[in-house]
Motif scaffolding. Structure first.
Motif, PDB file in Angstrom:
ATOM      1  N   TRP A   1      -2.289  -6.123   0.716  1.00 21.02           N
ATOM      2  CA  TRP A   1      -2.026  -6.862  -0.521  1.00 21.02           C
ATOM      3  C   TRP A   1      -0.746  -6.396  -1.239  1.00 21.02           C
ATOM      4  O   TRP A   1      -0.476  -6.836  -2.339  1.00 21.02           O
ATOM      5  N   SER A   2       0.014  -5.483  -0.638  1.00 17.80           N
ATOM      6  CA  SER A   2       1.270  -5.041  -1.262  1.00 17.80           C
ATOM      7  C   SER A   2       2.417  -5.878  -0.696  1.00 17.80           C
ATOM      8  O   SER A   2       2.734  -5.809   0.493  1.00 17.80           O
TER       9      SER A   2
ATOM     10  N   PHE B   1       1.784   0.938   3.843  1.00 15.36           N
ATOM     11  CA  PHE B   1       1.529  -0.101   2.847  1.00 15.36           C
ATOM     12  C   PHE B   1       0.224  -0.818   3.192  1.00 15.36           C
ATOM     13  O   PHE B   1      -0.297  -0.734   4.306  1.00 15.36           O
ATOM     14  N   THR B   2      -0.326  -1.516   2.193  1.00 16.38           N
ATOM     15  CA  THR B   2      -1.624  -2.193   2.325  1.00 16.38           C
ATOM     16  C   THR B   2      -1.414  -3.692   2.491  1.00 16.38           C
ATOM     17  O   THR B   2      -0.327  -4.208   2.189  1.00 16.38           O
TER      18      THR B   2
ATOM     19  N   ARG C   1       1.081  -7.410   7.632  1.00 16.79           N
ATOM     20  CA  ARG C   1       0.003  -7.284   6.656  1.00 16.79           C
ATOM     21  C   ARG C   1      -1.179  -8.178   7.018  1.00 16.79           C
ATOM     22  O   ARG C   1      -2.343  -7.803   6.851  1.00 16.79           O
TER      23      ARG C   1
ATOM     24  N   THR D   1       5.734  -6.266   0.062  1.00 12.27           N
ATOM     25  CA  THR D   1       6.916  -5.416   0.198  1.00 12.27           C
ATOM     26  C   THR D   1       7.670  -5.801   1.466  1.00 12.27           C
ATOM     27  O   THR D   1       7.212  -6.640   2.253  1.00 12.27           O
TER      28      THR D   1
END
Length: 461
Positions: free
Chosen positions: A126-127, A123-124, A157, A129
């Motif tokens: 800005w996601s 995942f990035t 993140r 989750t």
């Protein structure tokens, strides 16, 4: 060219940085996520071990304090489900856990089938989750239930974003250092090219003025470009030598031919009264041809002097020069019953080669008197327009066709309609050479009332 070359270098550097930075950034993100996954996997496995006893005794509520305490400290929700009712938690650290979500149900189903958790997809930063892990609770090899953990990813993140920012800053720093290093390299590479460009601009002016061509003299830069500079110097010297030899030949030939022509004219003149009446007309025509050849030689000498002159242009009093030449040509105009008229205004000084304005006026007035009919006017107009002195000579002769105006300043060119008029076609060529020495211009026009108008523009001083 410097900007384009620097752009190519920077583009290559950017491609290298992107080619290295993107995989490195993905690797950093994958490493942070793997560290988070292993940490959460350890906690999920611990809770799966703790759940064995309560599930055997059918008292899962005994785990609630442990789950709630863990949730309060780490913010990670934990739920325990049974084998028969996977959507209803036996015990949970909070009530809002999304056990009914299809993705979560899929993970629970795999855990109840005895499969261990696997790492979630990358995942990035800005996601928004969360990481959900489901571990089976095994009792004597039999699956009795599953433990599900819901882990927020904000900290991971943020760490990934911090690493990516650091990589971006490092890339920009490398790019800035590359620019600082590339600028002197590009400048060093293009220094011979710049010298060649400057030398090319000076080549024409030096050759036209008869001055030695300044060498490029490129002592730095790549060896190939230095060799090109040396080749250019050799070529420029050869061109200068060839043109100098051409001018010298024209001047020498014109000078050497003058004596035989003078002797020939004298001999033809001595034959006057000693030839038959039938041959007298040929003797007169031969004398006329010798006069014509003398005029051609005079114009060739004038052209050779104009092309080879190395004297720099000087400020010239245009009004004085024009008045002097009009006075000198008055007798020739009166002989043809043509009136020379001076019009315009006083213009002061203009930039021209020494005796350049006199040479221009002599050629233009000679042409005008040659073609204009008797009883007409030849108008010499002098005006100043800002930084330009405009001198024009207009006659009332036959003029030229519109498609002939641009060719009239070519050497030896004459209109087919004027082949029977004495001349060599060099007068306007000499005018063009003189005017171009000072970056002036020559323009030929066809006035509405007929004839030809030649306009000369010179830089004002």
């Amino acid at each position: 060219m410097r900007s384009r070359l620097l752009g190519v270098v920077l583009a290559l550097i950017v491609l290298v940085l992107v080619g290295l930075g993107v995989p490195l950034g993905r690797g950093v993100a994958a490493g942070e996520q793997q560290e988070m996954f292993l940490d959460r996997l350890t906690d999920t496995s611990r809770f799966a071990s703790l759940a064995q006893g309560p599930l055997i005794d059918d008292r899962p509520h005994l785990m609630l304090p442990e789950l709630q305490r863990y949730d309060e400290i780490y913010g990670i929700g934990v739920a325990v489900v049974g084998r028969d009712a996977p959507t209803v938690p036996l015990v949970a650290s909070r009530t809002n856990l999304a056990l009914g979500d299809p993705a979560v149900q899929e993970l629970i189903g795999k855990a109840l089938a005895g499969r261990l958790p696997v790492a979630p997809p990358l995942f990035t930063p800005w996601s928004d989750t969360q990481v959900v892990l489901a571990e089976p609770v095994l009792v004597d090899g039999e699956v009795r239930g599953a433990v599900i953990t819901f882990s927020p990813t904000s900290k991971t993140r943020f760490e990934i974003l911090a690493w990516w920012g650091l990589l971006l800053a490092a890339s920009l720093l490398v790019l800035a250092l590359a620019v600082l290093l590339a600028l002197p390299v590009v400048r060093w590479t293009l220094r011979p090219v710049q010298a060649l460009d400057d030398a090319t601009g000076k080549l024409l002016a030096a050759v036209v003025a008869g001055r030695p061509v300044p060498p490029v003299g490129a002592e730095s830069g790549p060896p190939e470009l230095r060799q090109l500079s040396r080749s250019f110097d050799q070529m420029a010297a050869n061109v200068s030598d060839v043109l100098a030899a051409q001018r010298a030949f024209i001047a020498d030939a014109s000078h050497q031919l003058r004596n035989p022509l003078t002797a020939l004219k004298l001999r033809l003149s001595n034959l006057e009264g000693h030839v038959d009446a039938e041959a007298e007309v040929h003797q007169v025509e031969a004398l006329s041809e010798t006069d014509r050849l003398n005029r051609i030689l005079d114009e060739l000498l004038a052209m050779a002097r104009t092309e080879s002159s190395s004297v720099d242009p000087v400020p010239v009093d245009v009004d004085k020069s024009v008045a002097a030449r009009l006075s000198a040509w008055q007798a020739a105009a009166a002989a043809k019953e043509v009136h020379l008229v001076l019009d315009g205004q006083r213009v002061g000084m203009a930039l021209a080669p020494p005796r350049g304005i006199e040479t221009v006026l002599d050629a233009l007035l000679d042409n005008a008197l040659k073609f204009t009919p008797e009883g007409t006017l030849v108008i010499v107009d002098v005006r100043r327009d800002g930084d330009v002195v405009r001198l024009s000579v207009a006659d009332h002769g036959p003029g030229l066709q519109p498609d002939e105006l641009d060719r009239a300043t070519d050497r030896f060119w004459r209109s087919p309609a004027h082949q029977n008029v004495p001349g060599s076609g060099l007068g306007l060529s000499i005018v063009r050479l003189v005017v171009e020495r000072v970056d002036g211009s020559v323009r030929l026009e066809s006035p509405e009332d007929g004839g030809l108008k030649v306009v000369i523009e010179l830089p004002a001083v």
